[in-house]
Design an enzyme around this catalytic site. Structure first.
Site, PDB file in Angstrom:
ATOM      1  CD  GLU A  20      -3.191  -0.368   0.397  1.00  0.00           C
ATOM      2  OE1 GLU A  20      -2.584   0.882  -0.820  1.00  0.00           O
ATOM      3  OE2 GLU A  20      -3.723  -1.195  -0.941  1.00  0.00           O
ATOM      4  CB  ALA A  78      -7.589  12.832   3.798  1.00  0.00           C
ATOM      5  CE  LYS A  81      -3.645   6.363  -4.465  1.00  0.00           C
ATOM      6  NZ  LYS A  81      -3.508   4.928  -3.992  1.00  0.00           N
ATOM      7  N   GLY A  95      -7.066   6.675  -1.104  1.00  0.00           N
ATOM      8  CA  GLY A  95      -7.080   7.300  -0.509  1.00  0.00           C
ATOM      9  C   GLY A  95      -7.379   6.459   1.263  1.00  0.00           C
TER      10      GLY A  95
END
Length: 285
Positions: A20, A78, A81, A95
């Site tokens: 990630e 937030a 993307k 996000g």
């Protein structure tokens, strides 16, 4: 945690944390702002992911009254993307990823090089333990995230696999032509560098390295239709086992999908039509 990163007991979720963070750096590369990503596995089983992208924004958010970087690290959805001006194409959890990694780490250190300065902030289980600090002036730019998976969550498998991370990084280098990705394992000093100028055509060539190919050149093409870009590379060999892998926005589709089904049908139809038109099939075929 399983909602966001998968199983916390068999190692898949643990490694997904690293994927990630890397995905955010790859998105910077897809947007044309990053050329190099470094991944380091430290002796204490923490991992650092550093890139030379634009750096996470550090300015104050006008309504939340917090630095934008802190919102990215702590608030779901937030991330950049969700602003279409930032990323046309992106992978990862859109996000959610880096804030999920932060929440599942017993400590995390964020370093940013942006707007002429170095910046730093530390977190514990997703909660800021320091304010975002402005450090020395610098001409460098980029972001580095160092995180340590929470041992109370990842109880059975808490050691990162160099091979598992390396395989993913190799794939990402194939999928992002020219992007340099390196991995260094400080536990045993293993290291590798991945960069492939040929993109997925090089990927196919390497997949066929141990096979006898029927045609020497990889068939590769890229086209866009209705705003969707499709990149294809293929090469037949003399074996009876098919190797077919597909990705969406650099994310591997383990079980395929409608894009794979459509490709198979179109390829079969095209070859059959060509063979029929030029009478390449005998009466018994």
């Amino acid at each position: 945690p399983g909602m966001y990163i998968g199983d916390t007991d068999d190692g898949t979720g643990l490694h997904h944390l690293g994927f990630e963070v890397v995905a955010n750096s790859v998105d910077e590369a897809l947007a044309g702002h990053c050329t190099h990503i470094e991944v380091v596995i430290h002796v204490d089983n923490s991992v650092t992911v550093k890139d030379n992208g634009r750096g996470i924004p550090v300015g104050m958010h006008p309504t939340e009254k917090k630095p934008a970087a802190e919102l990215v690290m702590t608030v779901l959805h937030a991330g950049g993307k969700f602003n279409q001006d930032n990323y046309k194409v992106s992978g990862g959890l859109h996000g959610v990823g880096v804030s999920a990694v932060n929440a599942l780490s017993d400590w995390l250190r964020l370093e940013i090089w942006r707007d002429g300065y170095a910046w730093e902030q530390e977190y514990a289980r997703g909660i800021p333990v320091t304010e975002l600090k402005r450090l020395a002036p610098t001409t460098e730019r980029g972001t580095a995230v160092t995180f340590h998976p929470d041992p109370t969550i990842f109880k059975n498998v808490i050691a990162f696999s160099y091979e598992q991370l390396g395989q993913k990084l190799r794939e990402l280098a194939y999928l992002n032509s020219g992007l340099a990705i390196s991995i260094h394992d400080e536990r045993n000093d293993k290291r590798q560098d991945f960069v492939y100028e040929g993109g997925i055509a090089t990927f196919v060539t390497d997949m066929n390295a141990t096979n006898t190919v029927i045609h020497p050149d990889v068939i590769a093409f890229c086209a866009e239709h209705e705003g969707v870009t499709v990149d294809v590379a293929l090469q037949w060999n003399e074996s009876y086992n098919e190797q077919l892998v597909c990705f969406t926005n650099t994310i591997k589709n383990r079980d395929g999908g409608t894009h794979l089904t459509g490709f198979r049908q179109a390829l079969t139809r095209t070859i059959n039509n060509y063979a029929t038109e030029f009478k390449l099939l005998g009466k018994d075929n």
